[in-house]
Write a protein that holds these residues in place. Structure first.
Motif, PDB file in Angstrom:
ATOM      1  N   ALA A  35     108.506  13.693  47.780  1.00  0.00           N
ATOM      2  CA  ALA A  35     109.846  14.141  47.392  1.00  0.00           C
ATOM      3  C   ALA A  35     110.571  14.794  48.559  1.00  0.00           C
ATOM      4  O   ALA A  35     111.753  14.513  48.813  1.00  0.00           O
ATOM      5  CB  ALA A  35     109.737  15.106  46.206  1.00  0.00           C
ATOM      6  N   VAL A  36     109.856  15.671  49.296  1.00  0.00           N
ATOM      7  CA  VAL A  36     110.482  16.347  50.434  1.00  0.00           C
ATOM      8  C   VAL A  36     110.876  15.343  51.507  1.00  0.00           C
ATOM      9  O   VAL A  36     111.966  15.425  52.093  1.00  0.00           O
ATOM     10  CB  VAL A  36     109.532  17.423  50.993  1.00  0.00           C
ATOM     11  N   THR A  37     110.015  14.381  51.775  1.00  0.00           N
ATOM     12  CA  THR A  37     110.318  13.367  52.787  1.00  0.00           C
ATOM     13  C   THR A  37     111.528  12.531  52.384  1.00  0.00           C
ATOM     14  O   THR A  37     112.398  12.235  53.211  1.00  0.00           O
ATOM     15  CB  THR A  37     109.099  12.462  53.000  1.00  0.00           C
ATOM     16  N   TYR A  38     111.581  12.146  51.125  1.00  0.00           N
ATOM     17  CA  TYR A  38     112.714  11.340  50.671  1.00  0.00           C
ATOM     18  C   TYR A  38     114.015  12.129  50.764  1.00  0.00           C
ATOM     19  O   TYR A  38     115.040  11.608  51.216  1.00  0.00           O
ATOM     20  CB  TYR A  38     112.473  10.869  49.248  1.00  0.00           C
ATOM     21  N   ILE A  39     113.973  13.396  50.329  1.00  0.00           N
ATOM     22  CA  ILE A  39     115.185  14.220  50.397  1.00  0.00           C
ATOM     23  C   ILE A  39     115.626  14.412  51.839  1.00  0.00           C
ATOM     24  O   ILE A  39     116.811  14.305  52.177  1.00  0.00           O
ATOM     25  CB  ILE A  39     114.945  15.566  49.698  1.00  0.00           C
ATOM     26  N   SER A  43     119.166  12.890  52.882  1.00  0.00           N
ATOM     27  CA  SER A  43     120.256  13.855  53.036  1.00  0.00           C
ATOM     28  C   SER A  43     120.450  14.328  54.472  1.00  0.00           C
ATOM     29  O   SER A  43     121.551  14.761  54.828  1.00  0.00           O
ATOM     30  CB  SER A  43     119.994  15.079  52.150  1.00  0.00           C
ATOM     31  N   HIS A  44     119.455  14.243  55.308  1.00  0.00           N
ATOM     32  CA  HIS A  44     119.575  14.770  56.661  1.00  0.00           C
ATOM     33  C   HIS A  44     119.491  13.662  57.715  1.00  0.00           C
ATOM     34  O   HIS A  44     120.467  13.397  58.431  1.00  0.00           O
ATOM     35  CB  HIS A  44     118.503  15.817  56.925  1.00  0.00           C
ATOM     36  N   ARG A  46     119.175  10.310  57.607  1.00  0.00           N
ATOM     37  CA  ARG A  46     120.047   9.142  57.446  1.00  0.00           C
ATOM     38  C   ARG A  46     121.515   9.527  57.646  1.00  0.00           C
ATOM     39  O   ARG A  46     122.267   8.780  58.291  1.00  0.00           O
ATOM     40  CB  ARG A  46     119.829   8.531  56.061  1.00  0.00           C
ATOM     41  N   HIS A  47     121.904  10.675  57.111  1.00  0.00           N
ATOM     42  CA  HIS A  47     123.299  11.113  57.262  1.00  0.00           C
ATOM     43  C   HIS A  47     123.625  11.392  58.732  1.00  0.00           C
ATOM     44  O   HIS A  47     124.680  10.988  59.239  1.00  0.00           O
ATOM     45  CB  HIS A  47     123.531  12.362  56.413  1.00  0.00           C
ATOM     46  N   THR A  48     122.718  12.094  59.409  1.00  0.00           N
ATOM     47  CA  THR A  48     122.949  12.402  60.824  1.00  0.00           C
ATOM     48  C   THR A  48     122.991  11.140  61.669  1.00  0.00           C
ATOM     49  O   THR A  48     123.863  10.986  62.553  1.00  0.00           O
ATOM     50  CB  THR A  48     121.849  13.350  61.330  1.00  0.00           C
ATOM     51  N   SER A  49     122.068  10.220  61.437  1.00  0.00           N
ATOM     52  CA  SER A  49     122.057   8.966  62.196  1.00  0.00           C
ATOM     53  C   SER A  49     123.325   8.163  61.942  1.00  0.00           C
ATOM     54  O   SER A  49     123.870   7.529  62.859  1.00  0.00           O
ATOM     55  CB  SER A  49     120.825   8.136  61.818  1.00  0.00           C
ATOM     56  N   ARG A  50     123.819   8.169  60.719  1.00  0.00           N
ATOM     57  CA  ARG A  50     125.051   7.426  60.420  1.00  0.00           C
ATOM     58  C   ARG A  50     126.250   8.017  61.168  1.00  0.00           C
ATOM     59  O   ARG A  50     127.097   7.271  61.696  1.00  0.00           O
ATOM     60  CB  ARG A  50     125.302   7.438  58.921  1.00  0.00           C
ATOM     61  N   LYS A  51     126.328   9.342  61.244  1.00  0.00           N
ATOM     62  CA  LYS A  51     127.431   9.980  61.962  1.00  0.00           C
ATOM     63  C   LYS A  51     127.359   9.685  63.461  1.00  0.00           C
ATOM     64  O   LYS A  51     128.386   9.403  64.109  1.00  0.00           O
ATOM     65  CB  LYS A  51     127.402  11.492  61.718  1.00  0.00           C
ATOM     66  N   LEU A  52     126.151   9.744  64.020  1.00  0.00           N
ATOM     67  CA  LEU A  52     125.999   9.442  65.441  1.00  0.00           C
ATOM     68  C   LEU A  52     126.344   7.984  65.740  1.00  0.00           C
ATOM     69  O   LEU A  52     127.026   7.672  66.744  1.00  0.00           O
ATOM     70  CB  LEU A  52     124.565   9.758  65.890  1.00  0.00           C
ATOM     71  N   SER A  53     125.881   7.066  64.898  1.00  0.00           N
ATOM     72  CA  SER A  53     126.193   5.647  65.108  1.00  0.00           C
ATOM     73  C   SER A  53     127.685   5.396  64.933  1.00  0.00           C
ATOM     74  O   SER A  53     128.274   4.551  65.629  1.00  0.00           O
ATOM     75  CB  SER A  53     125.391   4.791  64.121  1.00  0.00           C
ATOM     76  N   THR A 160     114.870  13.285  66.169  1.00  0.00           N
ATOM     77  CA  THR A 160     113.934  14.403  65.948  1.00  0.00           C
ATOM     78  C   THR A 160     113.402  14.437  64.523  1.00  0.00           C
ATOM     79  O   THR A 160     112.668  15.352  64.163  1.00  0.00           O
ATOM     80  CB  THR A 160     114.633  15.739  66.247  1.00  0.00           C
ATOM     81  N   GLY A 161     113.770  13.456  63.695  1.00  0.00           N
ATOM     82  CA  GLY A 161     113.302  13.467  62.307  1.00  0.00           C
ATOM     83  C   GLY A 161     111.803  13.314  62.192  1.00  0.00           C
ATOM     84  O   GLY A 161     111.171  13.907  61.304  1.00  0.00           O
ATOM     85  N   HIS A 162     111.211  12.539  63.088  1.00  0.00           N
ATOM     86  CA  HIS A 162     109.764  12.330  62.996  1.00  0.00           C
ATOM     87  C   HIS A 162     108.982  13.609  63.242  1.00  0.00           C
ATOM     88  O   HIS A 162     107.858  13.764  62.781  1.00  0.00           O
ATOM     89  CB  HIS A 162     109.347  11.258  64.007  1.00  0.00           C
ATOM     90  N   ILE A 163     109.589  14.546  63.991  1.00  0.00           N
ATOM     91  CA  ILE A 163     108.890  15.809  64.241  1.00  0.00           C
ATOM     92  C   ILE A 163     108.692  16.561  62.933  1.00  0.00           C
ATOM     93  O   ILE A 163     107.616  17.129  62.653  1.00  0.00           O
ATOM     94  CB  ILE A 163     109.676  16.656  65.258  1.00  0.00           C
ATOM     95  N   PHE A 164     109.730  16.568  62.099  1.00  0.00           N
ATOM     96  CA  PHE A 164     109.609  17.220  60.794  1.00  0.00           C
ATOM     97  C   PHE A 164     108.524  16.560  59.952  1.00  0.00           C
ATOM     98  O   PHE A 164     107.713  17.238  59.312  1.00  0.00           O
ATOM     99  CB  PHE A 164     110.962  17.163  60.081  1.00  0.00           C
ATOM    100  N   ILE A 165     108.508  15.233  59.943  1.00  0.00           N
ATOM    101  CA  ILE A 165     107.507  14.521  59.148  1.00  0.00           C
ATOM    102  C   ILE A 165     106.100  14.839  59.647  1.00  0.00           C
ATOM    103  O   ILE A 165     105.175  15.067  58.858  1.00  0.00           O
ATOM    104  CB  ILE A 165     107.770  13.004  59.199  1.00  0.00           C
ATOM    105  N   VAL A 166     105.941  14.873  60.982  1.00  0.00           N
ATOM    106  CA  VAL A 166     104.621  15.179  61.546  1.00  0.00           C
ATOM    107  C   VAL A 166     104.185  16.590  61.153  1.00  0.00           C
ATOM    108  O   VAL A 166     103.026  16.830  60.782  1.00  0.00           O
ATOM    109  CB  VAL A 166     104.650  15.009  63.079  1.00  0.00           C
ATOM    110  N   TRP A 167     105.107  17.538  61.222  1.00  0.00           N
ATOM    111  CA  TRP A 167     104.768  18.899  60.829  1.00  0.00           C
ATOM    112  C   TRP A 167     104.394  18.981  59.350  1.00  0.00           C
ATOM    113  O   TRP A 167     103.426  19.667  58.976  1.00  0.00           O
ATOM    114  CB  TRP A 167     105.953  19.831  61.126  1.00  0.00           C
ATOM    115  N   VAL A 168     105.154  18.296  58.505  1.00  0.00           N
ATOM    116  CA  VAL A 168     104.838  18.324  57.067  1.00  0.00           C
ATOM    117  C   VAL A 168     103.483  17.703  56.793  1.00  0.00           C
ATOM    118  O   VAL A 168     102.654  18.249  56.055  1.00  0.00           O
ATOM    119  CB  VAL A 168     105.952  17.594  56.278  1.00  0.00           C
TER     120      VAL A 168
END
Length: 437
Positions: A35-39, A43-44, A46-53, A160-168
């Motif tokens: 659930a945390v990974t999906y959220i 919300s973070h 995918r949204h950030t990557s879309r704004k940068l692209s 940097t999203g993968h860093i969060f996933i690795v930490w979780v």
């Protein structure tokens, strides 16, 4: 109309305590992590990557428009773009876009950038983000030429999203490892208590067992040990008392035997001697049933060899149908007496007795079949009652005290087994003795 079977949760979950505990710990953690990974992804990241692209697509659109409006000054504007927007632009004259698109392991990045470029640009485009470098290559068809853009990856996507996933995942793995270690220690304590209780119930010593684990498990272990101590004390006191009674009763019996031995050999004297002999046998059986040979220690021996010895010693019409090598841990004297009772009981009521020893995955079985009158099913449980003799199917004139099956079942249950009475293929009674192998 048949009813559909009701589905229950326990039909799909493990039955052991440790697997269930592990499932209770891991399943919620995995669900929470998912659930945390999906959220986070939705919300973070995918949204950030879309704004940068979107920003990158707008800059590329801006540069393509500058080339169309100021073709003579594009080289200077290209240098300005490299310094201001960190966007490297190269003009490939008289070229076309590549036809092959490289596949991505994570296609969400491809979808995000493709959608934003498609919204911003009217010209055909091609991009490559499959590499592991720090740049992203984007090509745009502008007339007969191709504009190649090299942009920094972290300005195109959120890197940097993968860093969060690795930490979780790392933190979750540590928590699960700690929980599993704790559960393993607690379950180990319960398993040790179970083995000790089984050993106590089978008349064996549990060795140097010491209570361990949580407070409740220690309390349960102490309760089991206290109960065993009280039962052992009670059995020892009962055995001591019965030994004294045995001595007191044997003394007058011995005197009566001596007095009868010095009398004339008349029919009355012979009957009295026979009565005294039966009284002595009955006394031995009563005392054996009550004391149970508590002082005997368990030992490892071959059950099939013991059965062979008993059959050879009893003789008669009993013969062994089949045997397999079986090793058990038990009090050999008690097992010998129980097996002897079963075989001699069958010989007393039948003309043909067949014996078989079977080794199962967890239990050893002794099967005694006879062709005697048998026992009706509704009276088979009564046959195990102490001092109870059946009148209908078993001959009342056969000598005995009615303790043979009682002693045998008591012995089997002391060792963690049991005895069942069934209908024999020979037409009589089948006795099935089961002992832990």
């Amino acid at each position: 109309m048949s009813r559909l079977p009701r589905l229950r949760l326990r039909d799909f979950t493990p039955r052991g305590l440790y697997p269930r505990s592990v499932l209770m710990v891991i399943l919620p953690v995995i669900l929470l992590l998912s659930a945390v990974t999906y959220i986070f992804y939705d919300s973070h990241w995918r949204h950030t990557s879309r704004k940068l692209s979107q920003t990158m697509a707008s800059e590329i659109e801006f540069m393509v428009g500058l080339r169309d409006r100021y073709p003579g000054q594009f080289d200077m504007l290209r240098d300005d773009a490299r310094e201001a927007m960190q966007l490297d632009v190269t003009v490939l004259e008289n070229e076309t876009l590549p036809t092959e698109q490289k596949e991505l392991f994570f296609s969400a990045l491809d979808d995000i950038l493709s959608r934003e470029l498609d919204v911003s640009l009217d010209q055909p485009f091609w991009f490559d983000i499959s590499g592991y470098g720090e740049t992203v290559e984007i090509r745009v068809q502008d007339g007969d030429d191709v504009l190649r853009f090299l942009a920094e990856r972290d300005r195109t996507f959120s890197t940097t999203g993968h860093i969060f996933i690795v930490w979780v995942i790392g933190a979750t793995g540590i928590l699960i490892a700690l929980a599993l270690g704790f559960l393993r220690n607690q379950v180990r304590s319960i398993l040790k208590l179970t083995e000790a209780a089984k050993a106590y119930g089978r008349g064996r010593d549990a060795g140097n067992y010491r209570p361990s684990g949580a407070t409740e498990i220690r309390d349960a272990a102490r309760a089991v040990m206290d109960m065993r101590t009280r039962l052992t004390t009670f059995a020892e006191e009962r055995t001591t008392m019965l030994a004294g009674i045995s001595h007191d009763l044997r003394t007058p019996l011995t005197r009566l035997k001596l007095q009868l031995a010095m009398m004339d050999d008349t029919p009355e004297i012979q009957d009295a001697r026979q009565d005294l002999q039966e009284m002595s046998v009955m006394l031995d059986e009563y005392l054996a049933f009550a004391s149970g040979k508590e002082g005997e220690q368990s030992a490892t021996f071959r059950f099939d060899e013991l059965v062979d010895e008993i059959v050879a010693a009893l003789g008669g019409q009993a013969h062994i149908r089949a045997t397999t090598p079986v090793t058990i841990i038990a009090r050999q004297g008690l097992i010998r007496r129980a097996v002897s009772n079963l075989i001699s009981n069958a010989q007393g009521f039948a003309e043909k007795v067949e014996i078989e020893v079977i080794e199962g995955p967890h239990m050893a079985e002794l099967i005694v079949d006879d062709d005697g009158p048998g026992i009706p099913e509704e009276k088979r449980e009564e046959a195990f009652k102490p001092f109870h003799r059946l009148d209908d199917s078993r001959n009342q004139n056969v000598p005995g005290t009615g303790l043979g099956l009682s002693i045998a079942r008591d012995t089997a249950r002391q060792h963690g087994g049991d005895i069942r009475l069934e209908e024999s293929p020979l037409g009589g009674l089948r006795v099935r003795l089961r002992l832990p192998a």
